[in-house]
Design a protein around this motif. Structure first.
Motif, short mmCIF file in Angstrom:
data_model
loop_
_atom_site.label_atom_id
_atom_site.label_comp_id
_atom_site.label_asym_id
_atom_site.label_seq_id
_atom_site.Cartn_x
_atom_site.Cartn_y
_atom_site.Cartn_z
N ARG A 140 0.85 -1.20 0.00
CA ARG A 140 0.00 0.00 0.00
C ARG A 140 0.88 1.24 0.00
N ILE A 141 0.77 2.02 -1.08
CA ILE A 141 1.61 3.20 -1.26
C ILE A 141 0.79 4.46 -0.97
N VAL A 142 1.36 5.36 -0.17
CA VAL A 142 0.80 6.69 0.02
C VAL A 142 1.80 7.72 -0.48
N THR A 143 1.34 8.95 -0.64
CA THR A 143 2.19 10.03 -1.12
C THR A 143 1.97 11.26 -0.23
N GLU A 144 2.67 12.34 -0.56
CA GLU A 144 2.48 13.56 0.22
C GLU A 144 1.11 14.19 -0.01
N THR A 145 0.37 13.72 -1.03
CA THR A 145 -0.97 14.27 -1.30
C THR A 145 -2.08 13.44 -0.69
N THR A 146 -1.76 12.30 -0.10
CA THR A 146 -2.78 11.38 0.40
C THR A 146 -3.64 12.03 1.48
N ARG A 147 -4.96 11.89 1.34
CA ARG A 147 -5.92 12.33 2.35
C ARG A 147 -6.91 11.20 2.56
N MET A 148 -6.82 10.57 3.72
CA MET A 148 -7.66 9.41 4.01
C MET A 148 -8.66 9.74 5.11
N ALA A 149 -9.78 9.02 5.11
CA ALA A 149 -10.78 9.18 6.17
C ALA A 149 -11.84 8.10 6.01
N MET A 150 -12.48 7.80 7.14
CA MET A 150 -13.71 7.00 7.14
C MET A 150 -14.79 7.92 7.71
N PRO A 151 -15.36 8.80 6.85
CA PRO A 151 -16.24 9.88 7.35
C PRO A 151 -17.72 9.50 7.41
N GLU A 152 -18.00 8.22 7.64
CA GLU A 152 -19.39 7.76 7.56
C GLU A 152 -20.31 8.37 8.61
N ILE A 153 -19.74 8.89 9.69
CA ILE A 153 -20.60 9.50 10.71
C ILE A 153 -21.37 10.69 10.15
N THR A 154 -20.85 11.32 9.10
CA THR A 154 -21.54 12.47 8.51
C THR A 154 -22.74 12.07 7.68
N ILE A 155 -22.83 10.78 7.31
CA ILE A 155 -23.96 10.32 6.50
C ILE A 155 -24.75 9.20 7.16
N GLY A 156 -24.55 8.99 8.46
CA GLY A 156 -25.36 8.00 9.16
C GLY A 156 -25.04 6.57 8.80
N LEU A 157 -23.84 6.32 8.32
CA LEU A 157 -23.43 4.94 8.05
C LEU A 157 -22.42 4.55 9.14
N PHE A 158 -21.40 3.78 8.82
CA PHE A 158 -20.39 3.40 9.80
C PHE A 158 -19.14 3.03 9.03
N PRO A 159 -17.96 3.01 9.67
CA PRO A 159 -16.73 2.64 8.96
C PRO A 159 -16.72 1.16 8.61
N ASP A 160 -17.11 0.87 7.37
CA ASP A 160 -17.27 -0.53 6.95
C ASP A 160 -16.05 -0.97 6.13
N VAL A 161 -16.27 -1.71 5.06
CA VAL A 161 -15.23 -2.25 4.17
C VAL A 161 -14.06 -2.86 4.96
N GLY A 162 -14.40 -3.50 6.09
CA GLY A 162 -13.37 -4.10 6.92
C GLY A 162 -12.91 -3.23 8.06
N GLY A 163 -13.60 -2.12 8.32
CA GLY A 163 -13.21 -1.22 9.39
C GLY A 163 -13.13 -1.89 10.74
N SER A 164 -14.02 -2.86 10.98
CA SER A 164 -13.97 -3.59 12.25
C SER A 164 -12.66 -4.35 12.41
N TRP A 165 -12.02 -4.64 11.29
CA TRP A 165 -10.74 -5.34 11.27
C TRP A 165 -9.57 -4.37 11.42
N PHE A 166 -9.49 -3.37 10.52
CA PHE A 166 -8.28 -2.53 10.53
C PHE A 166 -8.30 -1.44 11.59
N LEU A 167 -9.46 -0.93 11.98
CA LEU A 167 -9.49 0.06 13.06
C LEU A 167 -9.05 -0.56 14.38
N ASN A 168 -9.41 -1.82 14.58
CA ASN A 168 -9.01 -2.53 15.80
C ASN A 168 -7.52 -2.80 15.87
N ARG A 169 -6.82 -2.69 14.74
CA ARG A 169 -5.40 -3.00 14.69
C ARG A 169 -4.51 -1.76 14.67
#
Length: 378
Positions: A140-169
């Motif tokens: 997984r490559i990032v750069t100086e321009t990378t902007r990441m987020a799991m902003p689901e709280i703003t739309i009433g969802l939740f950090p999915d796509v494996g969030g229960s896995w990687f957020l815990n780690r």
């Protein structure tokens, strides 16, 4: 080395010798994933897995603004349930959301478990579904321009796509903090949090592609993994040239803010922040204005998923995703942010304290009869 074009459209598939490439190609939509893109990429990965002439896979996004800004939330909005329908007692239609999320999570799971090296170039915006693709890649490559987020709280969802896995780690409780606040983090943060492996200069993408395509690959997948790792290590940006990590700089403060036994206490601590740090101010404001249901889901998903397998995580998240799209919160959040754009969601209930334990528990109960659509994942 000549590039062999294998098609066009929302995803461009190409070959550079033994290196196969996939480019998400909806730059005006920040390469957001729709169902056709998910299916196309999944099918192509299956073909490359069985093709002995393919030694490694490269995935990136078209343009310089984003790798992938997430999933097609407007399509999900059309297939979701609003507060009015719920008040009328209408039974939610789970068909589209079940189909969308089950296919997306299958793709994410496939990337996590792929035997050949997968390199993801995560320059620019990487959010939601984009993180889902990137999180499971072997390189997984990032750069100086990378902007990441799991902003689901703003739309009433939740950090999915494996969030229960990687957020815990992630280190300490940084995963909980990011899930609750939707705070943006940069490439250095991603390295600190274990969400990226290397930082490379953003303007060197073509050079990196050429370097990878020029490697001597072998029939042995593990050997090819080492080849790719060594190549990227040689090309990476020196630590002195990397931007500051907000997560590293705020680690102790994040630990202090989240050091409470209950979710309401954690949320009160974060939203009560009154310091001058702009990053923490924005995180506090996002949590304060977000869906009151999402924090409860984040709290529970991390607790329940802490010791789960990857397959179990995706099955749990499929149930959550379909239920939250039928809760009214998701439709209201997307309406306020992307449809009417008034940025004034009218959440129902409106506060964290008004969300009942029964309401949270129902989100974890399968909305369909029969087996979970991801029951075959192992």
């Amino acid at each position: 080395m000549d590039q062999l074009k294998m098609g066009d459209g929302p995803i461009l598939f190409s070959r550079r010798g033994a290196l196969a490439t996939a480019t998400l190609n909806l730059p005006k939509a920040l390469n957001a994933l729709n169902l056709d893109m998910i299916e196309s990429l999944s099918a192509q990965l299956d073909q490359w897995a069985d093709d002995d002439s393919v030694a490694a896979v490269w995935i990136d996004g078209s343009g310089d603004k984003a790798f992938c800004a997430g999933g097609d939330v407007v399509a999900l909005y059309r297939g979701s349930t609003g507060y009015e329908e719920l008040r009328r007692g209408e039974t939610p239609d789970y068909t589209f959301t079940t189909d969308f999320f089950s296919r997306e999570y299958r793709l994410d799971y496939k990337i996590h478990t792929y035997k050949k090296p997968i390199v993801v170039w995560g320059g620019g915006i990487v959010m939601g579904g984009g993180i889902g693709i990137m999180a499971g890649a072997s390189h997984r490559i990032v750069t100086e321009t990378t902007r990441m987020a799991m902003p689901e709280i703003t739309i009433g969802l939740f950090p999915d796509v494996g969030g229960s896995w990687f957020l815990n780690r992630m280190p300490g409780r940084t995963g909980l903090f990011l899930g609750l606040t939707g705070a943006q983090f940069n490439g250095s943060d991603a390295l600190f949090a274990g969400m990226a492996d290397r930082m490379l200069p953003d303007d060197r993408r073509e050079t990196v592609l050429l370097e990878l395509a020029g490697l001597e690959f072998f029939a042995d997948c593990e050997r090819n993994h080492r080849q790719v790792s060594d190549c990227l290590k040689r090309l990476q940006r020196p630590p002195a040239e990397q931007p500051q990590s907000n997560l590293r700089a705020h680690y102790d403060q994040i630990q202090q803010l989240t050091d409470h036994a209950t979710l309401p206490a954690v949320c009160r601590a974060i939203t009560a922040y009154d310091g001058e740090d702009k990053w923490l101010q924005k995180a506090a404001a996002t949590l304060a204005g977000g869906s009151p249901l999402t924090p409860w889901i984040v709290w529970e998903q991390l607790k329940r998923g802490r010791h789960s397998s990857l397959a179990e995580v995706f099955r749990m998240e499929l149930v959550l995703a379909v239920n939250l799209c039928a809760s009214g919160h998701f439709r209201e959040g997307v309406r306020a942010l992307l449809i009417d754009k008034d940025r004034q969601p009218q959440w129902q209930p409106a506060t964290l304290e008004e969300i009942s334990g029964e309401q949270v528990e129902r989100c974890f109960e399968a909305p369909w009869s029969g087996d979970n659509p991801l029951a075959d994942l192992r």
